[in-house]
Design a protein around this motif. Sequence first.
Motif, PDB file in Angstrom:
ATOM      1  N   ILE A  45      10.887   5.875   9.405  1.00 38.61           N
ATOM      2  CA  ILE A  45       9.798   6.834   9.142  1.00 38.61           C
ATOM      3  C   ILE A  45       8.655   6.105   8.447  1.00 38.61           C
ATOM      4  O   ILE A  45       7.490   6.230   8.833  1.00 38.61           O
ATOM      5  N   THR A  46       8.989   5.329   7.416  1.00 41.17           N
ATOM      6  CA  THR A  46       7.955   4.641   6.633  1.00 41.17           C
ATOM      7  C   THR A  46       7.117   3.728   7.524  1.00 41.17           C
ATOM      8  O   THR A  46       5.901   3.654   7.369  1.00 41.17           O
TER       9      THR A  46
ATOM     10  N   GLU B 172       0.832  -1.187   0.000  1.00 42.86           N
ATOM     11  CA  GLU B 172       0.000   0.000   0.000  1.00 42.86           C
ATOM     12  C   GLU B 172       0.878   1.253   0.000  1.00 42.86           C
ATOM     13  O   GLU B 172       1.894   1.279   0.695  1.00 42.86           O
ATOM     14  N   PHE B 173       0.493   2.284  -0.764  1.00 38.49           N
ATOM     15  CA  PHE B 173       1.271   3.526  -0.823  1.00 38.49           C
ATOM     16  C   PHE B 173       1.113   4.297   0.494  1.00 38.49           C
ATOM     17  O   PHE B 173       0.011   4.457   1.006  1.00 38.49           O
ATOM     18  N   LYS B 174       2.237   4.758   1.030  1.00 38.61           N
ATOM     19  CA  LYS B 174       2.187   5.513   2.284  1.00 38.61           C
ATOM     20  C   LYS B 174       2.704   6.925   2.070  1.00 38.61           C
ATOM     21  O   LYS B 174       3.586   7.142   1.229  1.00 38.61           O
TER      22      LYS B 174
ATOM     23  N   ILE C 197       7.556  10.877   1.318  1.00 35.07           N
ATOM     24  CA  ILE C 197       7.768  11.475   2.634  1.00 35.07           C
ATOM     25  C   ILE C 197       8.147  12.935   2.444  1.00 35.07           C
ATOM     26  O   ILE C 197       9.099  13.245   1.725  1.00 35.07           O
ATOM     27  N   VAL C 198       7.386  13.826   3.062  1.00 35.01           N
ATOM     28  CA  VAL C 198       7.720  15.251   2.988  1.00 35.01           C
ATOM     29  C   VAL C 198       8.428  15.613   4.285  1.00 35.01           C
ATOM     30  O   VAL C 198       7.835  15.549   5.364  1.00 35.01           O
ATOM     31  N   ILE C 199       9.709  15.929   4.191  1.00 35.88           N
ATOM     32  CA  ILE C 199      10.480  16.251   5.393  1.00 35.88           C
ATOM     33  C   ILE C 199      10.707  17.755   5.453  1.00 35.88           C
ATOM     34  O   ILE C 199      11.130  18.367   4.468  1.00 35.88           O
ATOM     35  N   ILE C 200      10.418  18.335   6.593  1.00 35.14           N
ATOM     36  CA  ILE C 200      10.541  19.788   6.717  1.00 35.14           C
ATOM     37  C   ILE C 200      11.763  20.137   7.560  1.00 35.14           C
ATOM     38  O   ILE C 200      11.836  19.795   8.738  1.00 35.14           O
TER      39      ILE C 200
ATOM     40  N   PRO D 271      -1.179   4.679   5.388  1.00 38.29           N
ATOM     41  CA  PRO D 271      -1.445   4.664   3.948  1.00 38.29           C
ATOM     42  C   PRO D 271      -2.073   5.987   3.522  1.00 38.29           C
ATOM     43  O   PRO D 271      -2.870   6.564   4.266  1.00 38.29           O
ATOM     44  N   GLY D 272      -1.666   6.492   2.377  1.00 36.88           N
ATOM     45  CA  GLY D 272      -2.215   7.756   1.886  1.00 36.88           C
ATOM     46  C   GLY D 272      -1.603   8.081   0.537  1.00 36.88           C
ATOM     47  O   GLY D 272      -0.618   7.457   0.132  1.00 36.88           O
TER      48      GLY D 272
END
Length: 303
Positions: A168-169, A4-6, A57-60, A174-175
């Motif tokens: 992190i994953t 599943e896409f996360k 993954i969006v890392i800020i 899922p999203g």
Amino acid sequence: MEKEFKSGFVSIIGRTNVGKSTLINSLVGEKIAIMTNKPQTTRTAIRAIVNRENSQIVIIDTPGIHKPKSKLGETMNDTAFGVTSDVDVILFLIEATSKNIGPGDRKIIEKIKQANKKTILIINKIDLVKKEELLSLIELYSAEYNFSAILPISALKQDSTELVLEEITKLLKPGPAFYDTEEYTDQTMRQLAEETIREKALKLLDDEVPHGLYVEVEKMKLSKSREDNKPFYNIEATIYCLRESHKGIIIGKKGQMLKKIGTYARQDLENTLGMKVNLKTWVKVKEDWQDTDSIVKKFKWSN
Ligand SMILES: Nc1nc2c(ncn2[C@@H]2O[C@H](COP(=O)(O)OP(=O)(O)OP(=O)(O)O)[C@@H](O)[C@H]2O)c(=O)[nH]1
Ligand SMILES: [Mg+2]
């Protein structure tokens, strides 16, 4: 069965100079955030996007937590803390060379407790210590918060950085992808140019001068060469500093320093943009910019 896409948002928080930007760049595999050995390099939140087959993954990246001396400093700290409330996972970066929990890290732990999010403790710069030395640090920090994982790494040597993405994953839900999977940052070209020039100035200048700098790109225009019809960028930028004496140092003898800053910045930008760049830079004094609301607001976190 296909995985599943996360997807999700992750923020990275830590004292100044612990290696946050170095880690982000290494995870993305592109230079997004400027890095130097001077404290308070990063001034605002920058989103970096890690695209993989089954996840985004969006890392800020955020400014380092420090003792503020101006409105700019306060805003930088607020930005770093503000981001933690808007993410799914927090990465808390500390240095392997620490022997105890100092006031900056204490404050961060307090904020992490308030945010009450899944948090990974990352002990960076393990290349500088012996393995045995890590144990007491791990013990010290485990007693403070129930971290989802504790990972000793070296962002600079890219040692165990892959584990960071794996951990992190595991914590993400899922999203769908939030950004186009070709993208790796939300920074504009203009911001990239400003930051690149600032990085070169930070690296080339000594202590007092660099922290008073900010760079503004006034013009960024794509043109075509008359000779070979290839596209190139014309960029004009101003470097602002706090004092006349600083201006003299930035320009240097016969303009040598400014020329050097410009040359290094141009080379970097040509690499990133993949085309020729003409860069013109000026230096101006703006004494109180670090306490000027209209300028400082640029560094505020907005989600
Ligand atoms: N030895 C060693 N040095 C590192 C490591 N990671 C980062 N550094 C160095 O630490 C310094 C600071 O790195 P940055 O990535 O700019 O740190 P930062 O946390 O983003 O700093 P601010 O933006 O000022 O908060 C640079 O000189 C890096 O080369 C590491 O794993 N080992
Ligand atoms: Mg940084």
